[in-house]
Design a protein around this motif. Sequence first.
Motif, PDB file in Angstrom:
ATOM      1  N   LEU A   1      81.705  62.704  69.162  1.00 33.37           N
ATOM      2  CA  LEU A   1      81.616  61.296  68.782  1.00 33.37           C
ATOM      3  C   LEU A   1      80.151  60.887  68.675  1.00 33.37           C
ATOM      4  O   LEU A   1      79.290  61.420  69.393  1.00 33.37           O
ATOM      5  N   TYR A   2      79.902  59.934  67.809  1.00 31.12           N
ATOM      6  CA  TYR A   2      78.576  59.345  67.696  1.00 31.12           C
ATOM      7  C   TYR A   2      78.688  57.847  67.961  1.00 31.12           C
ATOM      8  O   TYR A   2      79.543  57.166  67.381  1.00 31.12           O
ATOM      9  N   ARG A   3      77.845  57.325  68.843  1.00 35.88           N
ATOM     10  CA  ARG A   3      77.866  55.908  69.186  1.00 35.88           C
ATOM     11  C   ARG A   3      77.071  55.140  68.124  1.00 35.88           C
ATOM     12  O   ARG A   3      75.849  55.207  68.072  1.00 35.88           O
ATOM     13  N   VAL A   4      77.796  54.406  67.278  1.00 39.74           N
ATOM     14  CA  VAL A   4      77.156  53.711  66.163  1.00 39.74           C
ATOM     15  C   VAL A   4      76.683  52.311  66.554  1.00 39.74           C
ATOM     16  O   VAL A   4      75.868  51.709  65.845  1.00 39.74           O
ATOM     17  N   ALA A   5      77.194  51.781  67.657  1.00 41.14           N
ATOM     18  CA  ALA A   5      76.779  50.453  68.117  1.00 41.14           C
ATOM     19  C   ALA A   5      76.839  50.418  69.634  1.00 41.14           C
ATOM     20  O   ALA A   5      77.761  50.967  70.242  1.00 41.14           O
TER      21      ALA A   5
ATOM     22  N   VAL B   1      82.377  56.705  66.361  1.00 38.50           N
ATOM     23  CA  VAL B   1      83.067  57.382  65.267  1.00 38.50           C
ATOM     24  C   VAL B   1      82.824  58.874  65.435  1.00 38.50           C
ATOM     25  O   VAL B   1      81.810  59.304  66.009  1.00 38.50           O
ATOM     26  N   GLY B   2      83.760  59.678  64.940  1.00 41.21           N
ATOM     27  CA  GLY B   2      83.598  61.117  65.069  1.00 41.21           C
ATOM     28  C   GLY B   2      84.810  61.856  64.545  1.00 41.21           C
ATOM     29  O   GLY B   2      85.550  61.366  63.691  1.00 41.21           O
ATOM     30  N   GLY B   3      85.022  63.026  65.079  1.00 33.54           N
ATOM     31  CA  GLY B   3      86.141  63.845  64.640  1.00 33.54           C
ATOM     32  C   GLY B   3      86.188  65.133  65.428  1.00 33.54           C
ATOM     33  O   GLY B   3      85.432  65.330  66.395  1.00 33.54           O
ATOM     34  N   GLY B   4      87.076  66.025  65.000  1.00 33.95           N
ATOM     35  CA  GLY B   4      87.216  67.282  65.709  1.00 33.95           C
ATOM     36  C   GLY B   4      88.416  68.064  65.222  1.00 33.95           C
ATOM     37  O   GLY B   4      88.893  67.893  64.090  1.00 33.95           O
TER      38      GLY B   4
ATOM     39  N   LYS C   1      88.069  60.161  63.913  1.00 33.14           N
ATOM     40  CA  LYS C   1      88.371  59.300  65.053  1.00 33.14           C
ATOM     41  C   LYS C   1      87.471  58.070  65.063  1.00 33.14           C
ATOM     42  O   LYS C   1      86.280  58.145  64.729  1.00 33.14           O
ATOM     43  N   PHE C   2      88.062  56.949  65.455  1.00 33.10           N
ATOM     44  CA  PHE C   2      87.343  55.695  65.652  1.00 33.10           C
ATOM     45  C   PHE C   2      87.743  55.127  67.005  1.00 33.10           C
ATOM     46  O   PHE C   2      88.926  55.118  67.371  1.00 33.10           O
ATOM     47  N   GLY C   3      86.776  54.641  67.766  1.00 31.02           N
ATOM     48  CA  GLY C   3      87.102  54.077  69.065  1.00 31.02           C
ATOM     49  C   GLY C   3      86.064  53.075  69.527  1.00 31.02           C
ATOM     50  O   GLY C   3      84.971  52.974  68.965  1.00 31.02           O
TER      51      GLY C   3
ATOM     52  N   SER D   1      93.013  58.284  66.044  1.00 29.56           N
ATOM     53  CA  SER D   1      92.672  59.536  65.372  1.00 29.56           C
ATOM     54  C   SER D   1      93.644  59.775  64.226  1.00 29.56           C
ATOM     55  O   SER D   1      94.846  59.492  64.355  1.00 29.56           O
ATOM     56  N   TYR D   2      93.113  60.321  63.130  1.00 29.76           N
ATOM     57  CA  TYR D   2      93.964  60.575  61.957  1.00 29.76           C
ATOM     58  C   TYR D   2      93.597  61.912  61.335  1.00 29.76           C
ATOM     59  O   TYR D   2      92.422  62.174  61.047  1.00 29.76           O
ATOM     60  N   ALA D   3      94.594  62.767  61.168  1.00 30.03           N
ATOM     61  CA  ALA D   3      94.431  64.051  60.487  1.00 30.03           C
ATOM     62  C   ALA D   3      95.256  64.010  59.202  1.00 30.03           C
ATOM     63  O   ALA D   3      96.485  63.958  59.252  1.00 30.03           O
ATOM     64  N   PRO D   4      94.625  64.010  58.035  1.00 31.57           N
ATOM     65  CA  PRO D   4      95.381  63.895  56.780  1.00 31.57           C
ATOM     66  C   PRO D   4      96.226  65.118  56.459  1.00 31.57           C
ATOM     67  O   PRO D   4      97.253  65.005  55.795  1.00 31.57           O
ATOM     68  N   LYS D   5      95.790  66.296  56.943  1.00 33.20           N
ATOM     69  CA  LYS D   5      96.532  67.529  56.661  1.00 33.20           C
ATOM     70  C   LYS D   5      96.632  68.366  57.923  1.00 33.20           C
ATOM     71  O   LYS D   5      95.740  69.153  58.235  1.00 33.20           O
ATOM     72  N   PHE D   6      97.743  68.167  58.624  1.00 34.90           N
ATOM     73  CA  PHE D   6      98.006  68.909  59.851  1.00 34.90           C
ATOM     74  C   PHE D   6      99.024  69.989  59.516  1.00 34.90           C
ATOM     75  O   PHE D   6     100.140  69.692  59.092  1.00 34.90           O
TER      76      PHE D   6
END
Length: 210
Positions: free
Chosen positions: A87-91, A100-103, A133-135, A151-156
């Motif tokens: 994750l990266y802390r954008v604010a 925001v991030g992913g994995g 991912k957004f949190g 979290s959202y994976a478009p192609k699982f």
Amino acid sequence: MKRLVCLLTVLSVVMGASLVASAFSLDGDASYLFGLGKEAKGQGFAANTKVEVFDNIFADAAFSFINFKNEDKGETRADTFLTIGGLYRVASEEDLEVFVGGGYGMLSFTATEPEDVEGDTSNDTKGSGFYGKFGFKFVPAEKFTLLADVSYAPKFKFGEEDAKSLLSARATVAYEVMENISVQGTIKHYRSGDDINSGILVGGGVSFTF
């Protein structure tokens, strides 16, 4: 199942080493959950951890194991869900942090049909895929903390089946009872296609911040 446990163990060691080396923050929680779905009542546990390994950059992991039972149909299902990412802390404000991030996520479930069904009554299915991912972390009042993420994976991908989308969401409200330790309540939900739907999972446990 063994592979997931090994991955989680390795991740915990790596995160622990990173924390010692960098002396940055660690957030984690553990909950016991109950399912509220009408068709499948569930219970199990979930754990989440987030470690700041560099300034504003976090290693992030989540694990859950839930047993479901459909009393009307006599069916059971056990879900194991593991995600590993960053994750990266954008604010970052005094009372609000946005990430925001992913994995990469891995989901497996074992469905067992009623005993009166002839032949093999168990069905193991495993899926995996990349997710975004957004949190956020919000402090609405002294000693209270609200955490939420989606979290959202478009192609699982599940075996030879066509790829499906996977959505996972969680919200946690924590109250600090002593320094760095809080009691918390959690609501969680995930679903993928028509085969996997956790319904609404609710529960509670402890959380910690260092």
